[in-house]
Design a protein around this motif. Structure first.
Motif, mmCIF file in Angstrom:
data_model
loop_
_atom_site.group_PDB
_atom_site.id
_atom_site.type_symbol
_atom_site.label_atom_id
_atom_site.label_comp_id
_atom_site.label_asym_id
_atom_site.label_seq_id
_atom_site.Cartn_x
_atom_site.Cartn_y
_atom_site.Cartn_z
ATOM 1 N N HIS A 327 0.838 -1.190 0.000
ATOM 2 C CA HIS A 327 0.000 0.000 0.000
ATOM 3 C C HIS A 327 0.881 1.252 0.000
ATOM 4 O O HIS A 327 1.725 1.422 0.876
ATOM 5 C CB HIS A 327 -0.919 0.009 1.224
ATOM 6 N N CYS A 329 0.779 5.495 -0.193
ATOM 7 C CA CYS A 329 0.006 6.739 -0.084
ATOM 8 C C CYS A 329 0.942 7.923 -0.314
ATOM 9 O O CYS A 329 2.014 7.998 0.309
ATOM 10 C CB CYS A 329 -0.646 6.866 1.291
ATOM 11 N N THR A 361 -0.718 -3.368 -4.328
ATOM 12 C CA THR A 361 -2.133 -3.528 -4.670
ATOM 13 C C THR A 361 -2.931 -2.229 -4.617
ATOM 14 O O THR A 361 -3.942 -2.108 -5.315
ATOM 15 C CB THR A 361 -2.805 -4.552 -3.737
ATOM 16 N N THR A 362 -2.535 -1.257 -3.792
ATOM 17 C CA THR A 362 -3.288 -0.005 -3.717
ATOM 18 C C THR A 362 -2.355 1.191 -3.725
ATOM 19 O O THR A 362 -1.280 1.160 -3.123
ATOM 20 C CB THR A 362 -4.175 0.064 -2.454
ATOM 21 N N LYS A 364 -2.800 5.511 -3.268
ATOM 22 C CA LYS A 364 -3.636 6.692 -3.032
ATOM 23 C C LYS A 364 -2.778 7.932 -3.255
ATOM 24 O O LYS A 364 -1.756 8.118 -2.591
ATOM 25 C CB LYS A 364 -4.198 6.682 -1.612
ATOM 26 N N LEU A 388 -1.950 -4.657 -9.192
ATOM 27 C CA LEU A 388 -2.621 -3.469 -8.672
ATOM 28 C C LEU A 388 -4.131 -3.650 -8.691
ATOM 29 O O LEU A 388 -4.707 -4.073 -9.699
ATOM 30 C CB LEU A 388 -2.218 -2.249 -9.513
ATOM 31 N N LYS A 389 -4.781 -3.330 -7.565
ATOM 32 C CA LYS A 389 -6.232 -3.470 -7.454
ATOM 33 C C LYS A 389 -6.952 -2.131 -7.541
ATOM 34 O O LYS A 389 -8.045 -2.039 -8.121
ATOM 35 C CB LYS A 389 -6.595 -4.142 -6.123
ATOM 36 N N LYS A 390 -6.349 -1.089 -6.966
ATOM 37 C CA LYS A 390 -7.060 0.181 -6.911
ATOM 38 C C LYS A 390 -6.087 1.344 -6.876
ATOM 39 O O LYS A 390 -5.120 1.333 -6.111
ATOM 40 C CB LYS A 390 -7.979 0.229 -5.684
ATOM 41 N N VAL A 391 -6.357 2.361 -7.695
ATOM 42 C CA VAL A 391 -5.617 3.626 -7.664
ATOM 43 C C VAL A 391 -6.629 4.731 -7.380
ATOM 44 O O VAL A 391 -7.615 4.886 -8.112
ATOM 45 C CB VAL A 391 -4.896 3.904 -8.993
ATOM 46 N N THR A 392 -6.397 5.459 -6.310
ATOM 47 C CA THR A 392 -7.277 6.562 -5.933
ATOM 48 C C THR A 392 -6.531 7.874 -6.146
ATOM 49 O O THR A 392 -5.444 8.070 -5.592
ATOM 50 C CB THR A 392 -7.724 6.450 -4.466
ATOM 51 N N CYS A 420 -7.427 -3.724 -12.107
ATOM 52 C CA CYS A 420 -7.172 -2.422 -11.476
ATOM 53 C C CYS A 420 -8.344 -1.465 -11.681
ATOM 54 O O CYS A 420 -8.815 -1.256 -12.797
ATOM 55 C CB CYS A 420 -5.892 -1.811 -12.040
#
Length: 433
Positions: A327, A329, A361-362, A364, A388-392, A420
């Motif tokens: 993760h 950030c 995986t994430t 932000k 990668l699962k999620k990009v915020t 993703c």
């Protein structure tokens, strides 16, 4: 009130009434004495005393002092859970008054002291208090000789701010707490020849804030084998030596000056075992050549937060040094630094970092203004991070007209991970794809 007009509150057991009154400011608890004869003495058995005032005039201070004197005179609780005094005033409060109040609280077997006043002198009874488990002091005026005999056998949590002679005041107090588990220490560093030695086997949490105007030759030495969380902030002015931080899981470093690069890198070297790291730069987000030296490898790190830095090369270095990272950030700063070298372009790693192939995986990304280096970074991770699962992405101070083309550009990027999801957040725009 019941249908028979019986006062059910007054019929509660005395210990329940005492508990209720203990949850409110003491001046409000005392006011209940006028309700009825039943309530006249109930406040005297409260287990918490709260004195929180903002006093602007001397007559207000006199009235406050008289009130505290009377409360402590008539308090009949066999044991105080908490004695809290937060006093904001430009008037001069006499040291003996506060010392007398603390002494009375100690004689009432107080468990927690929380004192924030503009001047403070501790009574002799404080230094050998056998019931104290939690202590917070904002400032201390002291007698040098007294600190030699500190012994607080039950103290587990200590939160103090020391602005003069930390070796005399802070560290002698710490050494007098044999079962200390949580320490928050704010000190004004001096030209001490001795090292700041934290040899506390029982310590689990340490928050250390240093204030100074120059670097010093003395070291901050940590021998804390059970430490799980470390915060270091303020000014980085001394070399950190991590002799034993073998249980450390999480660390936060937040400084207002990071110009002394080797001190910063050495601190990170000592934190290489952590699983979670938050690095924050307050006020000096561009570090020039601070990170010319290689970063250590962080073999256990799962979570990384970079806050307040502007150069993209730092992100690249951390990705290369964190093979297990899951993760990430990022919160960037911009201000007047757009022309700094290394800022305007994303610096790609020579090889795709291992974490992007197997673990990351994430992501932000906060405070994104859509500058060239930011978009290049996002395109790089989308095109190379295979799990990668999620990009915020949280846009900052951008109109919808500016956001939409950037969102479209990123949505068109070929993603290495078919699973993703990209989320865009901003007022008033929110898109998910």
């Amino acid at each position: 009130m019941s249908s028979e007009n019986v006062d059910m509150l007054s019929r509660l057991p005395e210990e329940i009434v005492s508990h209720i009154l203990s949850l409110m400011p003491t001046k409000h608890a005392v006011r209940t004495s006028i309700l009825s004869k039943r309530w006249r003495y109930s406040w005297m058995f409260v287990t918490n005393l709260y004195f929180t005032e903002n006093i602007r005039h001397s007559h207000g201070l006199d009235s406050f002092s008289e009130f505290v004197d009377q409360v402590l005179k008539f308090c009949k609780s066999p044991q105080l859970n908490l004695f809290r005094m937060h006093l904001v005033t430009l008037c001069w409060l006499q040291r003996p008054s506060v010392s007398k109040w603390i002494d009375k609280a100690i004689r009432l077997n107080v468990h927690e002291l929380d004192i924030q006043v503009n001047v403070l002198e501790l009574p002799l009874s404080f230094f050998t208090c056998k019931t104290l488990t939690k202590l917070r002091l904002d400032h201390i005026a002291y007698d040098h000789d007294v600190w030699e005999s500190v012994h607080l056998p039950c103290l587990k949590t200590l939160d103090i701010a020391i602005y003069t002679n930390p070796l005399v005041n802070a560290f002698k107090l710490v050494r007098g707490c044999p079962i200390l588990e949580s320490l928050s220490l704010e000190v004004q560093c001096c030209k001490d020849e001795e090292d700041y030695l934290f040899d506390v086997p029982t310590l689990k949490r340490l928050k250390l804030t240093l204030y100074c105007s120059q670097s010093f030759n003395n070291k901050v030495v940590l021998i804390v084998p059970n430490l799980e969380y470390l915060f270091v902030g303020g000014n980085l002015c001394s070399l950190f030596v991590m002799e034993d931080v073998s249980s450390l899981v999480e660390a936060t470093v937040s400084f207002t000056n990071l110009s002394i690069g080797y001190l910063w890198v050495e601190l990170l070297n000592g934190l290489y075992r952590v699983k979670s790291l938050s690095a924050q730069a307050d006020g000096f987000p561009y570090l020039g050549n601070t990170f010319c030296s290689p970063l250590p490898t962080f073999p256990n790190m799962k979570h990384l937060e970079l806050k307040g830095f502007c150069q993209s090369g730092l992100i690249s270095k951390f990705l290369e040094s964190s093979p297990e990272l899951k993760h990430l950030c990022i919160e960037k700063v911009y201000e007047l630094l757009l022309q700094e070298p290394g800022y305007t372009s994303w610096i790609e790693p020579k090889l795709v970092p291992p974490c992007m192939l197997t673990n990351l995986t994430t992501i932000k990304f906060s405070n994104c203004k859509g500058h060239k280096c930011d978009i290049q970074f996002l395109e790089y991770v989308l095109g190379n991070a295979e799990v990668l699962k999620k990009v915020t992405i949280i846009w900052e101070s951008m109109s919808s007209e500016l956001q939409l083309p950037l969102c479209t550009q990123l949505l068109k990027v070929s993603r290495a991970s078919q699973d993703c999801e990209i989320c865009f957040h901003a007022r008033p725009l929110t898109l998910i794809s």
